[in-house]
Enzyme design. Structure first.
Site, PDB file in Angstrom:
ATOM      1  N   TYR A 219      22.312 -34.131  13.324  1.00 27.40           N
ATOM      2  CA  TYR A 219      21.347 -35.233  13.213  1.00 27.40           C
ATOM      3  C   TYR A 219      21.677 -36.339  14.210  1.00 27.40           C
ATOM      4  CZ  TYR A 219      17.769 -37.983  10.823  1.00 27.40           C
ATOM      5  OH  TYR A 219      16.639 -38.701  10.516  1.00 27.40           O
TER       6      TYR A 219
ATOM      7  N   LYS B 115      18.235 -44.372  11.691  1.00 28.54           N
ATOM      8  CA  LYS B 115      17.621 -44.407  10.367  1.00 28.54           C
ATOM      9  C   LYS B 115      18.393 -45.329   9.417  1.00 28.54           C
ATOM     10  CE  LYS B 115      14.095 -41.518  10.717  1.00 28.54           C
ATOM     11  NZ  LYS B 115      12.690 -41.947  10.530  1.00 28.54           N
TER      12      LYS B 115
END
Length: 254
Positions: free
Chosen positions: A155, A162
């Site tokens: 990720y 995020k």
């Protein structure tokens, strides 16, 4: 009873019929909301226009958040037509491929900055433009992922981006709460969207979530949409600053 009748919503982030934003828009429309739907550019328009037609969207507008004029024009058009905005969904994220596929420590300054601008700061810009249209209160939603809280293989860059988005949403909830504007974060599990296809090893993540998640199946865009519709409805009038997981319980597994 959940109803969005007489509410006006803005949906930003539909790319195709697999988009999280599309699942949310369908739920909003099914509950009675009138929608303004945006598309990124001329290339995207052909994919999004049939979906906007399907939902009888009264406004269909170009909106590239990197273009201040387009962003301003979107909210100006909503204000001119409706005089208000009851809720908006921000469901956009971007990072340059070379930065997304590499190690975080090797990410470029420009790539990290652009990912943060499009994926996070654009939500703040939208909130600022929406605020004058929400004189009687409203709801702002954005979309995150578990990789903001824990390290998820591959990720990478999007994890801290995020995380910034989630933290920003909580500060926004505090700042806008006195105006009756609620700010919440949707955190779905892995869903096979176009954006997710750019994450290396994504199919393995889906398999792991299915195997280890308490319900042993994946949540889909309609599951996310159901939660989104609830959070923008009057039933959620006192819910703000939350990060709501729609991931079949995967986030509780050690």
């Amino acid at each position: 009873m959940l109803t969005l009748k007489d509410k006006i919503g803005l949906v930003v982030g539909i790319a195709n019929d697999r988009s999280i934003a599309y699942g949310c828009a369908r739920a909003f429309r099914a509950a009675g909301a009138d929608l303004a739907i945006t598309y990124l550019n001329d290339k995207a328009r052909g994919h999004v226009a049939p979906l906007a037609d399907e939902m009888a969207a009264e406004m269909f507008l170009p909106c590239d958040v990197e273009d201040p004029d387009q962003l301003d024009a979107t909210f100006d058009a909503i204000g001119a037509r409706y005089g208000k905005l009851d809720f908006l969904l921000h469901s956009i994220a971007y990072a340059p491929k070379v930065d997304l596929e590499g190690r975080l420590v090797d990410s470029s300054r420009d790539g990290f900055g652009r990912a943060m601008d499009i994926s996070c700061h654009s939500f703040m810009r939208m909130a600022r433009l929406a605020e004058p249209l929400m004189e009687k209160g409203g709801a702002l939603l954005t979309v995150s992922y578990y990789g903001a809280e824990k390290v998820v293989d591959n990720y990478g860059l999007m994890g801290p981006v995020k995380a910034a988005l989630e933290c920003a949403a909580q500060y926004m909830a505090s700042e806008l709460g006195p105006r009756g504007i609620r700010v919440n974060v949707l955190s779905p599990g892995p869903i096979a969207t176009r954006a997710a296809s750019g994450i290396p090893g994504f199919s393995g993540l889906i398999d792991d979530t299915t195997r280890r998640g308490p319900t042993h199946h994946l949540a889909g865009v309609d599951d996310v949409g159901a939660m989104a519709a609830f959070l923008v409805s009057d039933l959620a009038a006192n819910i703000t600053g939350n990060i709501t997981f729609i991931d079949s319980g995967y986030h509780v597994v050690a």
